[in-house]
Design an enzyme around this catalytic site. Sequence first.
Site, mmCIF file in Angstrom:
data_model
loop_
_atom_site.group_PDB
_atom_site.id
_atom_site.type_symbol
_atom_site.label_atom_id
_atom_site.label_comp_id
_atom_site.label_asym_id
_atom_site.label_seq_id
_atom_site.Cartn_x
_atom_site.Cartn_y
_atom_site.Cartn_z
ATOM 1 N N GLU A 48 -6.962 17.210 -12.880
ATOM 2 C CA GLU A 48 -7.464 15.855 -12.651
ATOM 3 C C GLU A 48 -8.344 15.901 -11.409
ATOM 4 O OE1 GLU A 48 -4.413 12.744 -12.311
ATOM 5 O OE2 GLU A 48 -5.687 11.779 -10.817
ATOM 6 N N ASP A 59 -4.628 4.852 -3.099
ATOM 7 C CA ASP A 59 -4.218 6.157 -2.589
ATOM 8 C C ASP A 59 -3.564 6.083 -1.225
ATOM 9 O OD1 ASP A 59 -4.886 8.060 -4.627
ATOM 10 O OD2 ASP A 59 -6.973 7.498 -4.300
#
Lengths: 266, 407
Positions: A48, A59
Amino acid sequence: MTIASTFAAAKADDRAVLVGCMPAGFPTVDDSIEQMIEMHRSGCDVIEVELPYSDPVMDGPVIQKASDIALANGVRTRDTLKIIEAVSSAGATVVLMTYWNPIEKYGVDAFARDLAAAGATGLITPDLIPDEAQEWLAASDKHDIDRTFLVAPSSTDARIAMTLENCRGFVYATALMGVTGARTAVSSQAPELVSRIRAVDPDLPIGVGLGVGNGAQAAEVAAFADGVIVGSALIRCVLDAPDRSTGLDRLRALSAELAEGVRGRA
Amino acid sequence: MTAPSLPDLAGHFGKYGGRFVPEALVKALDELDAAYRSAKADPEFQARFQDLLLNYAGTPSLLYRATRLSEALGAEILLKREDLNHTGAHKVRNVLGQALLAKRMGKPRVIAETGAGQHGVASATAAALLDLECVVYMGETDTERQALNVARMRMLGARVIPVTNGSRTLKDALNEALRDWVTTVDTTHYLLGTAAGPHPFPEIVRDFVGGIGVEARAQVLEMTGKLPDAVAACVGGGSNAIGIFHAFVGDEGVRLYGFEAGGDGVETGRHAASITGGTVGVLHGNRTYLLQDEDGQTVESHSISAGLDYPGVGPEHAWLHDAGRASYEPVTDAEAMAAFQLLCRTEGIIPAIESAHALAGAAKIAPRLREELGRTPTIVVNLSGRGDKDVHTAGAYFGILDKDVVS
């Protein structure tokens, strides 16, 4: 390999797929290619690639820091496409994860076209929900890119059903309410979320992410999910290493440990 | 033109607005939307909100005919004195509304982002009043620049968390608040500070600050017997501007002007003028105009005014711009500071540097309107905040500080 065949092959082996995440261009374009190829060789079934973005609200600190380093070193969207090309040419199944604005800026249809040409099989969109995705649905159909949207423990059953209808390849189940980053324990919310997803669609593979950092946790998640997604722990191998070769050693070792984990199914 | 019934049910103002957020937040946004609809229709909630505005915040704020400034600018200038509200700016209206909404939703904790600290102070104020736990995210750079506002928030019982990632300013504080919210959404309301972000925030904030325009419209009619020729406001995220514009949108003859922070000049690239110097994209949950590079990475904004120093703008302004209903123009730091000084010297009012951008804009449009109309134009200017917080910045700018003044 396509996403579907990668998941099918793992299923035939009675194991989960290991998805390893790494930001493009971290710390440099060439280094990130080398890291991703090593991850692939050491047992990550799917790479990924995360496109570094200035405002990554999903994040945690590790991916933020790695993305900041990549951006400070000048990585561009076109470099990310080059990286995808190099890693998929080395035999890895590659998906891209990106926040939406860089795609909108590139041009949605052009991006889908160039992403397919670079060899990526799918796209994960952390801040694009199907409700806002008309243009992406059309472009990804046209250029045959799989679509991974996210579902969360807070998603209603109706939203899970709507999201699954719009996914192709696999769905990303966020194991807990929070941002990315390794945790000491696997979320107790994850198994319940996975069974809620299966109740709606028993066939679409489910990748579980947020919080997995070692082989034991990978085995724990592999017991109930089709795919185990690991990001921050892999990135930290490189981020925290005193030098490059140590970083690569740690990255290979953790990838192998995780690969063993997804075969363990605790 | 009748006032448009925007946004639509999904929060779109034409192609702008919407929701570009992690799925984990959708349920909370849906709940907020539902809670807001029910509160809006609930006379008891509205009465409580109006009571706080009237008896706590000190609104309606005055509409003041600034005679000496009018002479200086060659226009009849009417100042909407939001600087006289409790906490010194229009922002108190939004925080009181949202804090009441948090109470209604049974959420004991509020979080907020702040740049210069004004929204943080306002949030801490409302949280103290309504007995809510309050956490404020503030870029580390800003906590250093605005140490007094950090102290104010702490006095009011809020916890201030310096944000050390990215550019360490307002946009990073907003990112961090969103990250907090993803984790704590069951117990926490995100008290967003401007009419931007994902739906339903742009609509909720607009409605809570919309009293500015409703009051100003009635006041100007009473004072002059007619509607004004123009309404002027500064635009960062755009809450004070949408607050005063909204009641006038349906009044075809009233020109609406939003003045963005032009920093060193839009042509230099060092500015915060998202509409006049930016392009369309997605940031912080909504589609709008923003400052971005050719890869869609957010570009840092620059302005002498911390409150306007933000690389995006609320989606309704993007829509009003495209629809041609409002005009947006940049005002440079130098122009804003000249207007700041002019207001101090002609009226004895020290404005927020944000609001000085609106004054500078009024000075620019006054001769244009005079020529176009063939008479003295009437311009309502939203004086959105007072300048106490800016004394150090302005003092340094004008070189009038004695040595060793503590910042």
